[in-house]
Design a protein around this motif. Sequence first.
Motif, PDB file in Angstrom:
ATOM      1  N   UNK A 335      75.339  97.376  75.772  1.00 26.00           N
ATOM      2  CA  UNK A 335      75.047  97.408  77.117  1.00 26.00           C
ATOM      3  C   UNK A 335      76.547  97.390  77.973  1.00 26.00           C
ATOM      4  N   UNK A 336      76.830  97.793  79.012  1.00 24.77           N
ATOM      5  CA  UNK A 336      78.289  97.681  79.579  1.00 24.77           C
ATOM      6  C   UNK A 336      78.806  96.521  79.506  1.00 24.77           C
ATOM      7  N   UNK A 337      78.166  95.207  79.486  1.00 23.61           N
ATOM      8  CA  UNK A 337      78.553  93.822  79.373  1.00 23.61           C
ATOM      9  C   UNK A 337      79.220  93.609  77.864  1.00 23.61           C
ATOM     10  N   UNK A 338      78.403  94.486  77.018  1.00 28.00           N
ATOM     11  CA  UNK A 338      78.959  94.427  75.541  1.00 28.00           C
ATOM     12  C   UNK A 338      80.227  94.945  75.208  1.00 28.00           C
ATOM     13  N   UNK A 339      80.797  95.652  76.042  1.00 27.90           N
ATOM     14  CA  UNK A 339      82.113  96.275  76.028  1.00 27.90           C
ATOM     15  C   UNK A 339      83.193  95.322  75.900  1.00 27.90           C
ATOM     16  N   UNK A 340      82.733  93.942  76.620  1.00 31.26           N
ATOM     17  CA  UNK A 340      83.619  92.550  76.493  1.00 31.26           C
ATOM     18  C   UNK A 340      83.550  92.030  75.243  1.00 31.26           C
ATOM     19  N   UNK A 341      82.474  92.049  74.383  1.00 32.06           N
ATOM     20  CA  UNK A 341      82.342  91.603  72.987  1.00 32.06           C
ATOM     21  C   UNK A 341      83.141  92.572  72.025  1.00 32.06           C
ATOM     22  N   UNK A 342      83.095  93.673  72.279  1.00 35.53           N
ATOM     23  CA  UNK A 342      83.734  94.778  71.481  1.00 35.53           C
ATOM     24  C   UNK A 342      85.083  94.451  71.359  1.00 35.53           C
ATOM     25  N   UNK A 343      85.580  94.420  72.440  1.00 34.41           N
ATOM     26  CA  UNK A 343      87.082  94.029  72.627  1.00 34.41           C
ATOM     27  C   UNK A 343      87.542  92.666  72.052  1.00 34.41           C
ATOM     28  N   UNK A 344      86.812  91.721  72.244  1.00 40.94           N
ATOM     29  CA  UNK A 344      86.922  90.417  71.905  1.00 40.94           C
ATOM     30  C   UNK A 344      86.897  90.187  70.395  1.00 40.94           C
ATOM     31  N   UNK A 345      85.778  90.776  69.859  1.00 36.13           N
ATOM     32  CA  UNK A 345      85.897  90.972  68.341  1.00 36.13           C
ATOM     33  C   UNK A 345      87.044  91.548  67.778  1.00 36.13           C
ATOM     34  N   UNK A 346      87.356  92.879  68.125  1.00 37.79           N
ATOM     35  CA  UNK A 346      88.592  93.598  67.689  1.00 37.79           C
ATOM     36  C   UNK A 346      89.676  92.482  67.837  1.00 37.79           C
ATOM     37  N   UNK A 347      90.077  92.208  68.819  1.00 40.12           N
ATOM     38  CA  UNK A 347      91.339  91.518  69.049  1.00 40.12           C
ATOM     39  C   UNK A 347      91.285  90.370  68.229  1.00 40.12           C
ATOM     40  N   UNK A 348      90.189  89.449  68.006  1.00 41.40           N
ATOM     41  CA  UNK A 348      90.139  88.556  67.108  1.00 41.40           C
ATOM     42  C   UNK A 348      90.356  88.664  65.580  1.00 41.40           C
ATOM     43  N   UNK A 349      89.898  90.034  65.319  1.00 39.17           N
ATOM     44  CA  UNK A 349      90.012  90.492  63.791  1.00 39.17           C
ATOM     45  C   UNK A 349      91.550  90.909  63.787  1.00 39.17           C
ATOM     46  N   UNK A 350      92.128  91.311  64.662  1.00 36.03           N
ATOM     47  CA  UNK A 350      93.569  91.793  64.641  1.00 36.03           C
ATOM     48  C   UNK A 350      94.626  90.455  64.603  1.00 36.03           C
ATOM     49  N   UNK A 351      93.785  89.174  64.897  1.00 39.49           N
ATOM     50  CA  UNK A 351      94.783  88.228  64.626  1.00 39.49           C
ATOM     51  C   UNK A 351      95.320  87.624  66.100  1.00 39.49           C
ATOM     52  N   UNK A 352      95.201  88.166  67.226  1.00 37.41           N
ATOM     53  CA  UNK A 352      95.597  87.992  68.576  1.00 37.41           C
ATOM     54  C   UNK A 352      94.996  86.272  68.724  1.00 37.41           C
TER      55      UNK A 352
END
Length: 412
Positions: A335-352
């Motif tokens: 869902x469009x709100x899930x784009x935020x989760x996609x960003x959050x998960x990716x950035x956390x995995x990258x160590x930000x």
Amino acid sequence: MAKVTTRLTDKEIKSAKPRDKEYYLFDGGGLRLRVKPNCSKHWLFNYYRPNSKKRANLTLGKYPDLSLAIARKQAQEAKELIVQDIDPQEDKKRKQQEHKAVYQHTFFNVSKEWFDIKQESVTPDYAVDIWRSLELHIFPYLSTIPVKDITAPLAIKLLKPIEAKGSLETVKRLTQRLNEIMDFATNYGLVNANPLTGIKAAFKKPKKENMASLKPDELPELINAIANASIKRTTRCLIEWQLHTMTRPSEAAGTRWDEIDLEAKIWTIPPARMKKGREHRIPLTSQTIALLEIMKPISKQREFVFTSDRNPLKPCNSQTANMALKRMGFAGRLVSHGLRSLASTTLNEQGFEADLIEAALAHIDGNQVRSAYNRTDYLERRIPMMIWWSGHIEEAAQGSLSVTGTKQLKVI
């Protein structure tokens, strides 16, 4: 010998002229007509209060709206109350309150007063959602009922069919809103206590589910789908804008040109449009600025960046991106709100840093003490993270052109 008062006549009342000071015409038995210098005439009933035995005046009405005959009838009714040790003034107040309870303090009227205050503390979209839910599920059944007659069994009976359909989240929101309205009624003295406290216990609890979102390694699939989808350019730009900026659907859809500072490369969303009522600043990257350049010929002369097809004076609906994702085949997956989760998960995995990610998502610290002291939005420190995220989105294009026209570099 007791003084005998000559009864008034209509002719005498009509011919009574104003004087420099107000004066009275007496009809006997406590009924009198007060004649004021401005020519107005008012009926009064003078009597001794049953409890205190002090003199008091009961205002009956204005002449000629209230005729002599009716004034005498009301005076007689007041005397009958006094015989029963009932104060006519107190009885009048009681009847007025009962009338208000039935005709003024209806559930709809009280809800409207509550909503006038409530909408000042929430976003416009959320305010619309609140009122629509009441119009759809509550007002058709409770609008004309006095708030004093609202009971827990009545509310539960109303919401049970909604529960039976499996709309548990709707039931949860409605019980919250009903309780807020009845708390408002209690605080204003319209009811002695909120009778709906605890009614949520009468319903099944909705299972908490996270917004449907993709895994980080599925980002290339999403970008490719957006690039090749048969959707309007405004919708495509809106989805990419929301993905790059990590904003909520309503925040992205409602983007205004006057919120954009291209020179400073900052998008500032005012408190009124934010879920938590706090201003949110977002660093603009070369990719997000490119999206704005694409939208300029379409909407720069308008108030909103992403304008509605049906009415260019209004923004896109907050569900526009969501519906487009469904048509692209992501129903049940994203869902469009899930784009935020996609960003959050990716950035956390990258160590930000977690604080930078939470600030980018406009989340407020759950620790109230820490939140009160930590007012920074880490704007400068978020800039490299936002640049990385926009670059990562472009690289995920896998050879497809994103709407900004930049080919992917390599898959991360």
